[in-house]
Scaffold this motif. Structure first.
Motif, mmCIF file in Angstrom:
data_model
loop_
_atom_site.group_PDB
_atom_site.id
_atom_site.type_symbol
_atom_site.label_atom_id
_atom_site.label_comp_id
_atom_site.label_asym_id
_atom_site.label_seq_id
_atom_site.Cartn_x
_atom_site.Cartn_y
_atom_site.Cartn_z
ATOM 1 N N ALA A 35 0.830 -1.212 0.000
ATOM 2 C CA ALA A 35 0.000 0.000 0.000
ATOM 3 C C ALA A 35 0.864 1.261 0.000
ATOM 4 N N PHE A 36 1.924 1.276 0.814
ATOM 5 C CA PHE A 36 2.792 2.456 0.864
ATOM 6 C C PHE A 36 3.495 2.691 -0.468
ATOM 7 N N ARG A 37 3.937 1.620 -1.109
ATOM 8 C CA ARG A 37 4.643 1.761 -2.385
ATOM 9 C C ARG A 37 3.710 2.195 -3.504
ATOM 10 N N ALA A 38 2.439 1.845 -3.409
ATOM 11 C CA ALA A 38 1.474 2.198 -4.447
ATOM 12 C C ALA A 38 0.959 3.624 -4.303
ATOM 13 N N ALA A 39 1.092 4.195 -3.128
ATOM 14 C CA ALA A 39 0.531 5.528 -2.867
ATOM 15 C C ALA A 39 1.574 6.614 -3.099
ATOM 16 N N ASP A 40 1.128 7.747 -3.588
ATOM 17 C CA ASP A 40 1.988 8.914 -3.721
ATOM 18 C C ASP A 40 2.185 9.497 -2.319
ATOM 19 N N PRO A 41 3.421 9.587 -1.821
ATOM 20 C CA PRO A 41 3.649 10.077 -0.468
ATOM 21 C C PRO A 41 3.100 11.483 -0.213
ATOM 22 N N ALA A 42 2.955 12.277 -1.269
ATOM 23 C CA ALA A 42 2.468 13.648 -1.121
ATOM 24 C C ALA A 42 0.944 13.753 -1.121
ATOM 25 N N THR A 43 0.250 12.628 -1.258
ATOM 26 C CA THR A 43 -1.211 12.650 -1.269
ATOM 27 C C THR A 43 -1.740 13.102 0.087
ATOM 28 N N PRO A 44 -2.660 14.078 0.111
ATOM 29 C CA PRO A 44 -3.248 14.488 1.387
ATOM 30 C C PRO A 44 -3.930 13.298 2.065
ATOM 31 N N ASN A 45 -3.769 13.227 3.367
ATOM 32 C CA ASN A 45 -4.268 12.078 4.122
ATOM 33 C C ASN A 45 -4.480 12.514 5.564
ATOM 34 N N TRP A 46 -5.553 12.058 6.196
ATOM 35 C CA TRP A 46 -5.726 12.352 7.612
ATOM 36 C C TRP A 46 -4.667 11.591 8.396
ATOM 37 N N THR A 47 -4.064 12.268 9.349
ATOM 38 C CA THR A 47 -3.145 11.624 10.271
ATOM 39 C C THR A 47 -3.382 12.205 11.660
ATOM 40 N N HIS A 48 -2.844 11.569 12.655
ATOM 41 C CA HIS A 48 -2.951 12.084 14.019
ATOM 42 C C HIS A 48 -1.707 12.902 14.375
ATOM 43 N N GLY A 49 -0.941 13.303 13.384
ATOM 44 C CA GLY A 49 0.276 14.065 13.622
ATOM 45 C C GLY A 49 0.327 15.333 12.800
ATOM 46 N N ALA A 50 1.527 15.893 12.714
ATOM 47 C CA ALA A 50 1.729 17.175 12.042
ATOM 48 C C ALA A 50 1.620 17.069 10.519
ATOM 49 N N ASP A 51 2.169 16.022 9.945
ATOM 50 C CA ASP A 51 2.205 15.863 8.490
ATOM 51 C C ASP A 51 0.916 15.192 8.017
ATOM 52 N N GLN A 52 0.115 15.918 7.291
ATOM 53 C CA GLN A 52 -1.185 15.422 6.825
ATOM 54 C C GLN A 52 -1.083 14.848 5.406
ATOM 55 N N HIS A 53 -0.118 13.959 5.219
ATOM 56 C CA HIS A 53 0.099 13.307 3.932
ATOM 57 C C HIS A 53 0.354 11.824 4.155
ATOM 58 N N VAL A 54 0.238 11.055 3.088
ATOM 59 C CA VAL A 54 0.454 9.611 3.154
ATOM 60 C C VAL A 54 1.830 9.285 3.741
ATOM 61 N N ARG A 55 2.833 10.103 3.463
ATOM 62 C CA ARG A 55 4.197 9.833 3.927
ATOM 63 C C ARG A 55 4.306 9.762 5.453
ATOM 64 N N PHE A 56 3.330 10.306 6.173
ATOM 65 C CA PHE A 56 3.346 10.256 7.634
ATOM 66 C C PHE A 56 3.388 8.818 8.147
ATOM 67 N N PHE A 57 2.587 7.936 7.560
ATOM 68 C CA PHE A 57 2.411 6.599 8.120
ATOM 69 C C PHE A 57 3.620 5.679 7.976
ATOM 70 N N PRO A 58 4.303 5.622 6.826
ATOM 71 C CA PRO A 58 5.498 4.765 6.796
ATOM 72 C C PRO A 58 6.557 5.228 7.808
ATOM 73 N N ARG A 59 6.708 6.525 7.925
ATOM 74 C CA ARG A 59 7.677 7.065 8.889
ATOM 75 C C ARG A 59 7.257 6.710 10.308
#
Length: 128
Positions: A35-59
């Motif tokens: 899923a992480f490899r298929a998604a664009d890391p810059a895609t807006p995404n809800w997160t519970h942290g500061a970075d509201q993009h897909v890249r938040f979750f792998p990190r």
């Protein structure tokens, strides 16, 4: 997802037999990586942290995995060995997200009294 998804609403599909947990975990890692490899890391995404993009979750998952691995190694009497770059990024990730984690931010906010601090200790060279 651009809106919050509660963990209780995510089907885990845990095996009934706890002996099957390692295989379930390995499969979960495979699915997550796919899923992480298929998604664009810059895609807006809800997160519970500061970075509201897909890249938040792998990190976030990397940092969590490293911390839990270190905990397990310590519990077994070992010495965790964490690459300096990953350790530095983990500290940075913690500090970036701290204001968004009320369960952590509130107690840390009380560290304003003399003699209190938030410290990160590094083992001496060659020991960890």
């Amino acid at each position: 997802m651009t809106e919050r998804v509660w963990s209780r609403d995510v089907p885990l599909d845990l095996p009934r037999d706890t002996a099957a947990y390692p295989a379930w975990l390995a499969e979960s890692v495979t699915l997550s990586l796919r899923a992480f490899r298929a998604a664009d890391p810059a895609t807006p995404n809800w997160t519970h942290g500061a970075d509201q993009h897909v890249r938040f979750f792998p990190r976030r998952l990397l940092v969590e995995s490293v911390v839990h691995l270190a905990d397990a190694e310590l519990a077994l009497g070992g010495v965790p060995r964490i690459a300096a770059g990953i350790a530095a990024d983990g500290i940075e990730e913690f500090l970036e997200n701290l204001p968004h984690y009320s369960w952590i931010a509130e107690p840390v906010s009380r560290l304003r009294r003399d003699g209190e601090r938030l410290a990160f200790d590094l083992p001496e060279a060659g020991t960890g």
